[in-house]
Design a protein around this motif. Structure first.
Motif, mmCIF file in Angstrom:
data_model
loop_
_atom_site.group_PDB
_atom_site.id
_atom_site.type_symbol
_atom_site.label_atom_id
_atom_site.label_comp_id
_atom_site.label_asym_id
_atom_site.label_seq_id
_atom_site.Cartn_x
_atom_site.Cartn_y
_atom_site.Cartn_z
ATOM 1 N N ALA A 34 -12.779 1.776 -18.508
ATOM 2 C CA ALA A 34 -12.910 0.358 -18.841
ATOM 3 C C ALA A 34 -11.580 -0.370 -18.654
ATOM 4 C CB ALA A 34 -13.415 0.191 -20.270
ATOM 5 N N GLU A 35 -10.494 0.273 -19.018
ATOM 6 C CA GLU A 35 -9.179 -0.349 -18.876
ATOM 7 C C GLU A 35 -8.751 -0.471 -17.417
ATOM 8 O OE1 GLU A 35 -6.570 1.934 -21.380
ATOM 9 O OE2 GLU A 35 -7.256 0.895 -23.195
ATOM 10 N N SER A 36 -9.287 0.370 -16.540
ATOM 11 C CA SER A 36 -8.871 0.329 -15.138
ATOM 12 C C SER A 36 -9.690 -0.648 -14.304
ATOM 13 C CB SER A 36 -8.955 1.722 -14.517
ATOM 14 O OG SER A 36 -10.299 2.112 -14.328
ATOM 15 N N VAL A 37 -10.805 -1.150 -14.815
ATOM 16 C CA VAL A 37 -11.629 -2.092 -14.063
ATOM 17 C C VAL A 37 -10.790 -3.324 -13.757
ATOM 18 C CG1 VAL A 37 -13.648 -3.594 -14.164
ATOM 19 C CG2 VAL A 37 -13.809 -1.245 -14.962
ATOM 20 N N GLY A 38 -10.773 -3.716 -12.505
ATOM 21 C CA GLY A 38 -9.987 -4.866 -12.095
ATOM 22 C C GLY A 38 -8.623 -4.495 -11.545
ATOM 23 N N ASP A 39 -8.149 -3.266 -11.793
ATOM 24 C CA ASP A 39 -6.869 -2.821 -11.232
ATOM 25 C C ASP A 39 -7.028 -2.565 -9.743
ATOM 26 O OD1 ASP A 39 -5.796 -2.913 -13.756
ATOM 27 O OD2 ASP A 39 -5.627 -0.743 -13.994
ATOM 28 N N SER A 40 -5.954 -2.756 -9.006
ATOM 29 C CA SER A 40 -5.999 -2.524 -7.565
ATOM 30 C C SER A 40 -4.628 -2.090 -7.060
ATOM 31 C CB SER A 40 -6.447 -3.795 -6.838
ATOM 32 O OG SER A 40 -5.536 -4.849 -7.096
ATOM 33 N N ILE A 41 -4.618 -1.598 -5.827
ATOM 34 C CA ILE A 41 -3.369 -1.258 -5.148
ATOM 35 C C ILE A 41 -3.421 -1.884 -3.764
ATOM 36 C CG2 ILE A 41 -3.033 0.908 -6.407
ATOM 37 C CD1 ILE A 41 -3.881 2.300 -3.753
ATOM 38 N N SER A 42 -2.273 -1.986 -3.134
ATOM 39 C CA SER A 42 -2.240 -2.542 -1.786
ATOM 40 C C SER A 42 -1.941 -1.448 -0.782
ATOM 41 C CB SER A 42 -1.199 -3.660 -1.689
ATOM 42 O OG SER A 42 0.084 -3.145 -1.968
ATOM 43 N N GLY A 43 -2.378 -1.686 0.451
ATOM 44 C CA GLY A 43 -2.152 -0.733 1.524
ATOM 45 C C GLY A 43 -2.291 -1.424 2.862
ATOM 46 N N MET A 44 -2.229 -0.643 3.928
ATOM 47 C CA MET A 44 -2.349 -1.171 5.287
ATOM 48 C C MET A 44 -3.504 -0.485 6.001
ATOM 49 S SD MET A 44 0.118 -3.387 5.672
ATOM 50 C CE MET A 44 0.378 -3.594 7.413
ATOM 51 N N THR A 45 -4.366 -1.293 6.609
ATOM 52 C CA THR A 45 -5.464 -0.801 7.431
ATOM 53 C C THR A 45 -5.462 -1.579 8.733
ATOM 54 O OG1 THR A 45 -6.799 -0.263 5.488
ATOM 55 C CG2 THR A 45 -7.971 -0.478 7.560
ATOM 56 N N ASP A 46 -5.394 -0.879 9.855
ATOM 57 C CA ASP A 46 -5.376 -1.512 11.179
ATOM 58 C C ASP A 46 -4.306 -2.593 11.277
ATOM 59 O OD1 ASP A 46 -7.517 0.101 12.015
ATOM 60 O OD2 ASP A 46 -8.991 -1.333 11.240
ATOM 61 N N GLY A 47 -3.127 -2.324 10.712
ATOM 62 C CA GLY A 47 -2.025 -3.269 10.788
ATOM 63 C C GLY A 47 -2.129 -4.470 9.866
ATOM 64 N N ASP A 74 -13.296 2.633 4.354
ATOM 65 C CA ASP A 74 -11.965 2.430 4.918
ATOM 66 C C ASP A 74 -10.991 3.525 4.525
ATOM 67 O OD1 ASP A 74 -11.764 0.167 6.564
ATOM 68 O OD2 ASP A 74 -11.781 -1.183 4.843
ATOM 69 N N VAL A 75 -9.912 3.585 5.287
ATOM 70 C CA VAL A 75 -8.766 4.423 4.962
ATOM 71 C C VAL A 75 -7.552 3.511 5.041
ATOM 72 C CG1 VAL A 75 -7.364 6.402 5.620
ATOM 73 C CG2 VAL A 75 -9.825 6.454 5.999
ATOM 74 N N ALA A 76 -6.737 3.503 3.983
ATOM 75 C CA ALA A 76 -5.555 2.653 3.973
ATOM 76 C C ALA A 76 -4.312 3.506 3.782
ATOM 77 C CB ALA A 76 -5.655 1.621 2.859
ATOM 78 N N ASP A 77 -3.280 3.164 4.515
ATOM 79 C CA ASP A 77 -1.967 3.790 4.365
ATOM 80 C C ASP A 77 -1.299 3.090 3.181
ATOM 81 O OD1 ASP A 77 0.622 4.751 4.591
ATOM 82 O OD2 ASP A 77 0.850 4.212 6.702
ATOM 83 N N VAL A 78 -1.004 3.851 2.134
ATOM 84 C CA VAL A 78 -0.396 3.265 0.942
ATOM 85 C C VAL A 78 1.030 3.795 0.805
ATOM 86 C CG1 VAL A 78 -2.562 2.851 -0.250
ATOM 87 C CG2 VAL A 78 -1.429 5.032 -0.566
ATOM 88 N N ARG A 79 1.907 2.974 0.303
ATOM 89 C CA ARG A 79 3.308 3.367 0.130
ATOM 90 C C ARG A 79 3.448 4.256 -1.095
ATOM 91 N NH1 ARG A 79 4.419 2.304 4.847
ATOM 92 N NH2 ARG A 79 4.856 0.202 5.507
ATOM 93 N N GLY A 80 4.399 5.162 -1.059
ATOM 94 C CA GLY A 80 4.659 6.003 -2.215
ATOM 95 C C GLY A 80 4.354 7.456 -1.937
#
Length: 151
Positions: A34-47, A74-80
């Motif tokens: 419930a606490e994680s709903v709405g959380d997101s991360i950023s990444g890169m897909t197709d530039g 999708d597959v996204a390249d994420v930093r870290g």
């Protein structure tokens, strides 16, 4: 379990309340989800830069010193680093299942034995990931609320 939904007018006042007799691992997992709903991360897909809601991520995988987040489409390249995602998301329904994979527990459909004393998790989209023996005991503890016999 009984559920009640009350519609309110102000999004800022949204809240989930859990009334329980005992705080079990299932209750803790429910709270964490419930606490994680709405959380997101950023990444890169197709530039292109993309925002991935945690609720849509099936798993993270480390390949050739890069980390990728997989959704159903999708597959996204994420930093870290993978261990950073493992630590950051451990209370949000994600757990490491092998040296190179952190999986979203809510996306696992089934777990079955695999050759070599490993296990295989089938995800909600039919994709399969290997659970190494090293991580299987901890995963079983999480899934069974801390009670586990040696595999």
């Amino acid at each position: 379990m009984k559920t009640v939904i009350n519609q309110i007018s102000d999004k800022a006042d949204e809240m989930v309340t859990i009334d329980c007799c005992e705080v079990t691992q299932e209750i803790i997992n429910l709270r964490d989800y419930a606490e994680s709903v709405g959380d997101s991360i950023s990444g890169m897909t197709d530039g292109k830069s993309v925002i991935l809601p945690l609720s849509e991520i099936l798993y993270f995988e480390a390949v050739d010193e890069k980390v990728f987040a997989y959704t159903e489409s999708d597959v996204a390249d994420v930093r870290g680093r993978l261990y950073e995602y493992e630590e950051m998301l451990s209370g949000k329904g994600f757990v490491r299942v092998s040296k190179s994979v952190v999986v979203h527990l809510n996306k696992i459909s089934s777990i079955a034995p695999s050759p070599g004393r490993k296990f295989e998790a089938e995800l909600c989209n039919g994709e399969r990931v290997i659970i190494s023996r090293q991580y299987a005991v901890e995963l079983k503890k999480i899934l069974l609320g801390g009670k586990v016999n040696e595999l």
